[in-house]
Enzyme design. Sequence first.
Site, mmCIF file in Angstrom:
data_model
loop_
_atom_site.group_PDB
_atom_site.id
_atom_site.type_symbol
_atom_site.label_atom_id
_atom_site.label_comp_id
_atom_site.label_asym_id
_atom_site.label_seq_id
_atom_site.Cartn_x
_atom_site.Cartn_y
_atom_site.Cartn_z
ATOM 1 N N HIS A 1 0.855 -1.203 0.000
ATOM 2 C CA HIS A 1 0.000 0.000 0.000
ATOM 3 C C HIS A 1 0.882 1.242 0.000
ATOM 4 O O HIS A 1 1.327 1.718 1.035
ATOM 5 C CB HIS A 1 -0.913 -0.016 1.236
ATOM 6 N N ASP B 1 1.546 9.205 -6.046
ATOM 7 C CA ASP B 1 1.510 10.661 -5.884
ATOM 8 C C ASP B 1 1.747 11.087 -4.441
ATOM 9 O O ASP B 1 1.761 12.289 -4.153
ATOM 10 C CB ASP B 1 0.193 11.245 -6.403
ATOM 11 N N GLY C 1 -10.132 7.518 -1.864
ATOM 12 C CA GLY C 1 -10.846 8.767 -1.658
ATOM 13 C C GLY C 1 -11.657 8.701 -0.388
ATOM 14 O O GLY C 1 -11.609 7.715 0.360
ATOM 15 N N HIS D 1 -9.921 0.616 -0.351
ATOM 16 C CA HIS D 1 -9.699 1.437 0.839
ATOM 17 C C HIS D 1 -10.939 1.330 1.725
ATOM 18 O O HIS D 1 -12.041 1.748 1.333
ATOM 19 C CB HIS D 1 -9.499 2.901 0.448
ATOM 20 N N GLU E 1 -10.581 2.814 7.336
ATOM 21 C CA GLU E 1 -9.575 3.788 7.756
ATOM 22 C C GLU E 1 -10.250 4.906 8.542
ATOM 23 O O GLU E 1 -9.885 5.208 9.670
ATOM 24 C CB GLU E 1 -8.851 4.380 6.551
ATOM 25 N N ASP F 1 1.813 3.996 2.851
ATOM 26 C CA ASP F 1 0.724 4.856 2.391
ATOM 27 C C ASP F 1 1.287 6.004 1.556
ATOM 28 O O ASP F 1 1.341 5.907 0.336
ATOM 29 C CB ASP F 1 -0.111 5.363 3.563
#
Length: 387
Positions: A26, A30, A188, A215, A218, A307
């Site tokens: 993971h 960017d 997102g 995702h 979280e 991450d």
Amino acid sequence: MTSQTDRMGKTPSSDQIRRAPKVLLHDHLDGGLRPGTIVELARETGYTQLPEHDADKLGIWFREAADSGSLERYLETFSHTVGVMQTRDALVRVAAECAEDLAADGVVYAEVRYAPEQHLEKGLTLEEVVEAVNEGFREGERRAREDGYRIRVGALLTAMRHAARALEIAELANRYRDLGVVGFDIAGAEAGFPPTRHLDAFEYLKRENNHFTIHAGEAFGLPSIWQALQWCGADRLGHGVRIIDDIEVQGDGSVKLGRLASYVRDKRIPLELCPSSNLQTGAAASYAEHPIGLLRRLHFRATVNTDNRLMSGTSMSREFEHLVGAFGYTLDDMQWFSVNAMKSAFIPFDERLAMINDVIKPGYAELKSEWLFQQTASTSGSVGDEG
């Protein structure tokens, strides 16, 4: 059972942690740019919105913005990295440097994710974005080999939860399967954008026997985990740290698992845990209080991940250093996490097995022998001094 003294005695050094073969599942492309690269690409591509133009100051700005507690400032950090990743050359460079940086940190296998739909502002097509990133990863692998490192990088194509292109991106991932892309992801904001909005994409991937992670767990908690698994059929959970909400530690120290937590453990569903990032988002107050300690003890399929390396000021080695400091983890624990991650990768079984048996286990065996030799030499030296 190993005593705490024995465990602390086997604590690896920072150098051994860096050299240990690590597996990363993971990591956002960017979210891992070099600050100096951002400054140079901004100048080359005409991006004028950077808050700082000195590389050192910019790196500090990214970390402080990510730690600010402001969601707006945190999201702004990605507008700057994505902002300079809008040309083919920029994407090739960023991907190549990503592979180089991970390899130098001891990562031998990585799955790096990015959203192709976010790199179209200067006229690139989705296909051109994927091909540029794939070219960059291959170039980075080549440079790493020249520097004496070994790494394999697979791409995960991400669709944004708030957009409506998930099926299109899933089809793209399937077209580039076996050409550098190993799976699919959605990312997102979780709240208000459940994975069930993209069921058509997940149904398509399942029909194509393709892999995907989601995702979940979280920020939004147990409902997002349940939806990702039971409605969408995710192979892995991106983060998944909030599964701890379904685990109760009794007064006598015993542990009671709820039905969802039991299901996740029983089915060996991989958790892509990102300790430093989880601290930034409030999932834990400190490394010592991070759920990974309990999840490791209960033998969940826990993995360690970065991450966003830039925003968290981290690397795989730093993540493990934090965990070694918090829980006294040894090289055996590091190997356990690394094998867990490799078992959970989206490449074929025989290739995963070869990485485990030919790279990961021998790498840790060598480090353990080195540690034993150092301990023996230290003990011999102490006896000699006393004599």
